[in-house]
Design an enzyme around this catalytic site. Structure first.
Site, PDB file in Angstrom:
ATOM      1  N   ARG A 234       0.843  -1.196   0.000  1.00  0.00           N
ATOM      2  CA  ARG A 234       0.000   0.000   0.000  1.00  0.00           C
ATOM      3  C   ARG A 234       0.877   1.244   0.000  1.00  0.00           C
ATOM      4  NH1 ARG A 234      -3.270  -2.848  -1.570  1.00  0.00           N
ATOM      5  NH2 ARG A 234      -5.372  -3.331  -0.802  1.00  0.00           N
ATOM      6  N   GLU A 263      -4.209   7.068  -5.934  1.00  0.00           N
ATOM      7  CA  GLU A 263      -4.254   6.317  -7.184  1.00  0.00           C
ATOM      8  C   GLU A 263      -5.588   6.559  -7.888  1.00  0.00           C
ATOM      9  OE1 GLU A 263      -1.453   2.629  -5.578  1.00  0.00           O
ATOM     10  OE2 GLU A 263      -3.633   2.395  -5.672  1.00  0.00           O
ATOM     11  N   HIS A 284       0.001  -0.212 -10.011  1.00  0.00           N
ATOM     12  CA  HIS A 284      -0.801  -1.063  -9.123  1.00  0.00           C
ATOM     13  C   HIS A 284      -1.327  -2.294  -9.860  1.00  0.00           C
ATOM     14  CE1 HIS A 284      -3.277  -0.900  -5.162  1.00  0.00           C
ATOM     15  NE2 HIS A 284      -3.000  -2.155  -5.513  1.00  0.00           N
TER      16      HIS A 284
END
Length: 328
Positions: A234, A263, A284
């Site tokens: 994270r 994000e 990601h």
């Protein structure tokens, strides 16, 4: 009859969602959902599937029929678990679906960073190799991973699987104890000491809402200048301004990040503007192999079926009473 609403299907791009078309249930799929669109889409939903759409107390209060929230991820920070429990709404997540995908991506980031793959390709396209007086091009130093110390923070399934890959490259593995631990468990090393001896530091732990970053300026100062930092967990685990400064001042050899605090990032994000040669970013995607995404969707279907049977699985909150068996 359950009305299942999938709020952000685009996050599962390429997965076969037909397994969510359960007998007797209706399924409404939305590519994405904004905060403004959410209240209307929650009105008739009895089951909601959300990957990253925020379901806070205010939004849950606007879902009068809601019985089950299925988080299409392991982290549940997008759902107010306490508010859901207060409204007798069960929350379930997905677990261990990416035990091969995330470690694979972590090692891909490490190899690309350590072996300077991006910089070498850029040099080739600039014509540097074509102009080389010898058959190869020596521009960036490459270190052997064998014998180096691979420190893991977070030793659940993902941490263990990544450590196993590191061992396959001949690396030594150090497992960090929790930063606030008063005692050191067997096989663990005090957090500060684990960071201090790391040649590679790989993060595989959750981020706690409201907590300070795991790696702030002080913690980053404990790392050796030759350390490489990997984050496939994270973004909130790292103080981004502190990391940027450490990289710019060469107090850290490099960082490879699959996650950021926000994000998608703003195009003016300092990491994007800096264009540092020792900073490698991916969007990601560590979790998102074709196989892992399909396992994730399969677990979502399992969660709904188990809930209907009155035996919910992968539960993330405690509600006053488990629902009785409900047919779709």
């Amino acid at each position: 009859m359950h009305h299942i609403v999938l709020l952000d299907a685009d996050t599962l791009h390429g997965a076969d969602l037909s397994v969510l078309q359960l007998p007797g249930c209706t399924l409404q799929i939305y590519p994405s959902t904004t905060a403004a669109e959410l209240p209307e889409r929650l009105q008739q939903a009895t089951v909601v599937i959300s990957n990253k759409v925020l379901l806070d107390a205010a939004m849950l209060a606007l879902a009068p029929q809601l019985q089950l929230v299925c988080v299409a991820a392991t982290g549940t920070n997008n759902v107010d678990l306490a508010a859901a429990a207060a409204r007798n709404i069960q929350v379930c997540n997905v677990q261990d679906y990416a035990l091969d995908a995330v470690p694979q991506h972590a090692m891909a980031l490490l190899l690309a960073l350590n072996n300077q793959i991006v910089l070498q390709q850029q040099a080739i396209f600039r014509g540097d190799w074509s102009r080389s007086p010898v058959f190869c091009l020596h521009q960036q130093p490459i270190q052997s991973l064998a014998g180096k110390m691979f420190t893991v923070v977070g030793y659940g399934g993902l941490g263990q699987a990544t450590a196993a890959l590191a061992r396959a490259f001949g690396m030594q593995v150090c497992v960090a104890e929790r930063p606030d631990a008063e005692t050191i468990r067997p096989g663990r090393v005090r957090f500060r000491d684990a960071l201090a001896q790391a040649d590679v530091l790989s993060l595989h732990c959750p981020a706690i809402a409201g907590a300070p970053p795991l790696l702030g300026a002080e913690q980053l100062s404990w790392l050796k200048p030759q350390t490489l930092l990997l984050n496939t967990a994270r973004g909130a685990l790292i103080d981004e301004p502190a990391l940027l400064k450490a990289l710019q001042q060469h107090r850290l050899a490099g960082a490879a990040l699959d996650v950021l605090c926000t994000e998608p990032p703003n195009p003016h994000h300092p990491f994007l503007q800096a264009q540092l040669p020792n900073l490698l970013l991916s969007p990601h995607l560590a979790w998102a192999t074709t196989e892992s995404m399909q396992r994730l969707v399969g677990q979502l279907a399992e969660n709904i079926l188990a809930f209907n049977a009155g035996t919910p699985v992968r539960t993330c909150n405690i509600i006053a009473a488990c629902p009785s068996s409900r047919s779709c």
